[in-house]
Design an enzyme around this catalytic site. Structure first.
Site, PDB file in Angstrom:
ATOM      1  N   ILE A  85       0.859  -1.187   0.000  1.00  0.00           N
ATOM      2  CA  ILE A  85       0.000   0.000   0.000  1.00  0.00           C
ATOM      3  C   ILE A  85       0.897   1.241   0.000  1.00  0.00           C
ATOM      4  CG2 ILE A  85      -1.682   1.311   1.348  1.00  0.00           C
ATOM      5  CD1 ILE A  85      -2.825  -1.395   2.261  1.00  0.00           C
ATOM      6  N   LEU A  86       0.643   2.133  -0.941  1.00  0.00           N
ATOM      7  CA  LEU A  86       1.469   3.339  -1.031  1.00  0.00           C
ATOM      8  C   LEU A  86       1.010   4.346   0.023  1.00  0.00           C
ATOM      9  CD1 LEU A  86       1.633   3.657  -4.903  1.00  0.00           C
ATOM     10  CD2 LEU A  86       3.549   3.134  -3.365  1.00  0.00           C
ATOM     11  N   ASN A 103      -2.966   2.044 -11.721  1.00  0.00           N
ATOM     12  CA  ASN A 103      -2.911   0.651 -11.256  1.00  0.00           C
ATOM     13  C   ASN A 103      -3.864  -0.203 -12.085  1.00  0.00           C
ATOM     14  OD1 ASN A 103      -2.306  -1.544  -9.468  1.00  0.00           O
ATOM     15  ND2 ASN A 103      -4.238  -1.198  -8.407  1.00  0.00           N
ATOM     16  N   HIS A 105      -6.263  -3.491 -11.317  1.00  0.00           N
ATOM     17  CA  HIS A 105      -6.772  -4.306 -10.208  1.00  0.00           C
ATOM     18  C   HIS A 105      -7.602  -5.447 -10.788  1.00  0.00           C
ATOM     19  CE1 HIS A 105      -8.183  -5.338  -6.243  1.00  0.00           C
ATOM     20  NE2 HIS A 105      -9.394  -5.443  -6.747  1.00  0.00           N
ATOM     21  N   THR A 137      -5.436   6.576  -5.678  1.00  0.00           N
ATOM     22  CA  THR A 137      -5.637   7.611  -4.659  1.00  0.00           C
ATOM     23  C   THR A 137      -5.301   6.998  -3.308  1.00  0.00           C
ATOM     24  OG1 THR A 137      -7.938   6.999  -4.307  1.00  0.00           O
ATOM     25  CG2 THR A 137      -7.512   8.669  -6.002  1.00  0.00           C
ATOM     26  N   LEU A 140      -7.510   2.583  -0.993  1.00  0.00           N
ATOM     27  CA  LEU A 140      -7.078   1.398  -1.743  1.00  0.00           C
ATOM     28  C   LEU A 140      -8.115   0.965  -2.800  1.00  0.00           C
ATOM     29  CD1 LEU A 140      -4.808  -0.794  -1.788  1.00  0.00           C
ATOM     30  CD2 LEU A 140      -6.325  -2.158  -0.327  1.00  0.00           C
ATOM     31  N   ASP A 141      -7.645   0.769  -4.024  1.00  0.00           N
ATOM     32  CA  ASP A 141      -8.477   0.258  -5.129  1.00  0.00           C
ATOM     33  C   ASP A 141      -9.745   1.088  -5.321  1.00  0.00           C
ATOM     34  OD1 ASP A 141      -6.591  -1.790  -5.375  1.00  0.00           O
ATOM     35  OD2 ASP A 141      -7.683  -3.096  -4.005  1.00  0.00           O
ATOM     36  N   GLU A 170      -5.182  -8.297 -19.319  1.00  0.00           N
ATOM     37  CA  GLU A 170      -4.458  -7.126 -18.781  1.00  0.00           C
ATOM     38  C   GLU A 170      -3.194  -6.852 -19.590  1.00  0.00           C
ATOM     39  OE1 GLU A 170      -3.807  -8.470 -14.732  1.00  0.00           O
ATOM     40  OE2 GLU A 170      -4.812  -6.686 -13.969  1.00  0.00           O
TER      41      GLU A 170
END
Ligand code: GRF
Length: 184
Positions: A85-86, A103, A105, A137, A140-141, A170
């Protein structure tokens, strides 16, 4: 046309990284960062003469600043199987410096944030599954959705089958989306 520099953040196989390196036409992977020094994806970066760094400071922001001082500022930081997690200071730094954070997901957000998305899709009886490319952001996700791709879940599908179906798609779509952001 001059290629647009991006950094790719990984934690694992680097198969998505491989697709980005091989398929992007506008974006150019200038640096790779791994949360895990043993991530196989790091070797792929080395094999392609791409500078890489694995987490060695306590703070990912400190590591990012070190990368930028050596390699220049990227237009985009692409998360490709990055499993940490950033922190908020990292996200704020990126947006304050006009660095776009993106990202992919492995679920159709807002369904199944977090881990084990394929099994959770099966457990929920979902009839479609897929992936979501979104801006990152602090939640998360949760960031604004850029693109989604879906497919039908068939009787007898396993979590591994869904995972493979997501990854195949992807690896085609993510490089295209990255290029379209790079060119914008
Ligand atoms: C992708 O499926 C992505 O959705 C998830 O991690 C996978 C990429 O990891 N976050 P890798 O490139 O196979 O290591």
């Amino acid at each position: 046309m001059e290629r647009i520099p991006i950094f790719v953040f990984i934690s694992g196989t680097g198969k998505t990284l491989e697709a980005i390196i091989n398929s992007c036409k506008v974006a150019c992977v200038q640096g790779v960062y791994s949360s895990d020094p043993t991530a196989p994806g790091l070797q792929y970066a080395v094999d392609n003469n791409i500078r890489s760094l694995s987490a060695h400071n306590k703070s990912v922001l400190t590591d990012l600043k070190a990368m930028i001082s050596h390699l220049g500022k990227p237009k985009i930081i692409v998360l490709a199987g990055y499993m940490k997690i950033l922190p908020i200071d990292f996200i704020d730094y990126c947006y304050d410096n006009d660095i776009i954070l993106v990202n992919t997901h492995p679920s159709l957000l807002p369904k199944h944030r977090g881990l084990n998305t394929h099994q959770r899709a099966l457990d929920a009886g979902d009839t479609i599954h897929g992936f979501t490319i979104h801006l990152v952001t602090e939640i998360l996700d949760h960031g604004p959705i850029i693109a989604q791709e879906s497919f039908n879940v068939c009787d007898g599908d396993t979590a591994t089958m869904l995972e493979n179906a997501v990854k195949i798609r992807e690896r085609i779509k993510y490089p295209m989306i990255i290029d379209s952001i790079a060119i914008s």
